[in-house]
Write an enzyme that holds these catalytic residues in place. Structure first.
Site, PDB file in Angstrom:
ATOM      1  CD  GLU A 142      -5.458  -6.049  -1.162  1.00  0.00           C
ATOM      2  OE1 GLU A 142      -4.919  -4.917  -1.063  1.00  0.00           O
ATOM      3  OE2 GLU A 142      -6.263  -6.484  -0.326  1.00  0.00           O
ATOM      4  CB  CYS A 190      -5.472  -1.316  -1.661  1.00  0.00           C
ATOM      5  SG  CYS A 190      -6.713  -0.588  -0.586  1.00  0.00           S
ATOM      6  CB  CYS A 220      -8.703  -4.796  -3.211  1.00  0.00           C
ATOM      7  SG  CYS A 220      -7.596  -3.408  -2.926  1.00  0.00           S
ATOM      8  CG  ASN A 247      -0.410  -0.234   2.521  1.00  0.00           C
ATOM      9  OD1 ASN A 247       0.592  -0.913   2.667  1.00  0.00           O
ATOM     10  ND2 ASN A 247      -1.025   0.340   3.530  1.00  0.00           N
ATOM     11  CB  ILE A 248       1.447   3.724  -2.430  1.00  0.00           C
ATOM     12  CG1 ILE A 248       2.101   2.485  -3.048  1.00  0.00           C
ATOM     13  CG2 ILE A 248       2.307   4.981  -2.590  1.00  0.00           C
ATOM     14  CD1 ILE A 248       3.517   2.253  -2.660  1.00  0.00           C
ATOM     15  CD  GLU A 249      -1.446   4.822   4.497  1.00  0.00           C
ATOM     16  OE1 GLU A 249      -0.917   5.654   5.260  1.00  0.00           O
ATOM     17  OE2 GLU A 249      -2.169   3.877   4.887  1.00  0.00           O
TER      18      GLU A 249
HETATM   19  N1  THU Z   1      -5.349  -1.502   2.593  1.00  0.00           N
HETATM   20  C1  THU Z   1      -4.820  -2.312   1.620  1.00  0.00           C
HETATM   21  O1  THU Z   1      -3.688  -2.106   1.149  1.00  0.00           O
HETATM   22  N2  THU Z   1      -5.572  -3.348   1.179  1.00  0.00           N
HETATM   23  C2  THU Z   1      -6.819  -3.649   1.660  1.00  0.00           C
HETATM   24  O2  THU Z   1      -7.463  -4.552   1.130  1.00  0.00           O
HETATM   25  C3  THU Z   1      -7.360  -2.926   2.801  1.00  0.00           C
HETATM   26  C4  THU Z   1      -6.649  -1.683   3.174  1.00  0.00           C
HETATM   27  C5  THU Z   1      -4.546  -0.361   3.049  1.00  0.00           C
HETATM   28  C6  THU Z   1      -5.092   0.978   2.650  1.00  0.00           C
HETATM   29  C7  THU Z   1      -4.478   1.879   3.700  1.00  0.00           C
HETATM   30  O3  THU Z   1      -3.182   2.282   3.279  1.00  0.00           O
HETATM   31  C8  THU Z   1      -4.328   0.985   4.930  1.00  0.00           C
HETATM   32  O4  THU Z   1      -4.472  -0.342   4.447  1.00  0.00           O
HETATM   33  C9  THU Z   1      -5.350   1.245   6.023  1.00  0.00           C
HETATM   34  O5  THU Z   1      -6.639   1.187   5.522  1.00  0.00           O
END
Ligand code: THU
Length: 134
Positions: A55, A53, A90, A42-44
């Site tokens: 995936e 996300c 996702c 995940n990249i915020e």
């Molecule tokens: N996140 C994912 O990468 N995949 C998911 O299926 C659920 C949530 C990430 C998004 C965000 O960066 C962090 O988890 C908290 O929600």
């Protein structure tokens, strides 16, 4: 690749997570019929709602390299105790790649002490996908 190896690969990918806002590092590993594996994390963003996300990043990487099917299994890891299941968006993104190749991948939702194995069709029943547009 064994389930255990795929999970370890997803876990390893989460080391590159950029998640300073949630502190919730997620890893994803996609396994394909030809033996290849594509990872994501995940990249915020400072604009919180723009987070990508793990995936979706993995599916984007694969598709940007020309992959259009053969998705057999997906491992998703997170920092929590409970098995992490892919978010709704996702599930839809995974479904696009899965349906293109006519597969129903096994999703390994990894928790601290439990791995929940679910089919994508169980996570996203009656999915809307490429076939729905024909
Ligand atoms: N996140 C994912 O990468 N995949 C998911 O299926 C659920 C949530 C990430 C998004 C965000 O960066 C962090 O988890 C908290 O929600």
């Amino acid at each position: 690749m064994t389930d255990e190896d795929l999970i370890a690969t997803a876990r390893d990918a989460s080391r590159h997570s950029y998640s300073p806002y949630s502190n919730f590092a997620v890893g994803a590993a996609l396994s394909f019929a030809d033996g290849s594996v594509v990872t994501g994390t995940n990249i915020e963003n400072a604009s919180y709602g723009l987070a990508l996300c793990a995936e979706a990043v993995a599916v984007s990487k694969a598709m940007a390299d020309g992959v259009r099917g053969g998705l057999e299994a997906v491992a998703v890891t997170g920092p929590g105790t409970d098995p992490i299941t892919p978010c709704g968006r996702c599930r839809q993104v995974l479904n696009e790649l899965a349906q293109l190749g006519g597969t129903d991948p096994e999703i390994l939702c990894v928790g601290a002490e439990e791995v929940r194995k679910l089919r994508l069709s169980d996570l996203l029943p009656h999915a809307f996908g490429p076939a729905s547009l024909t």
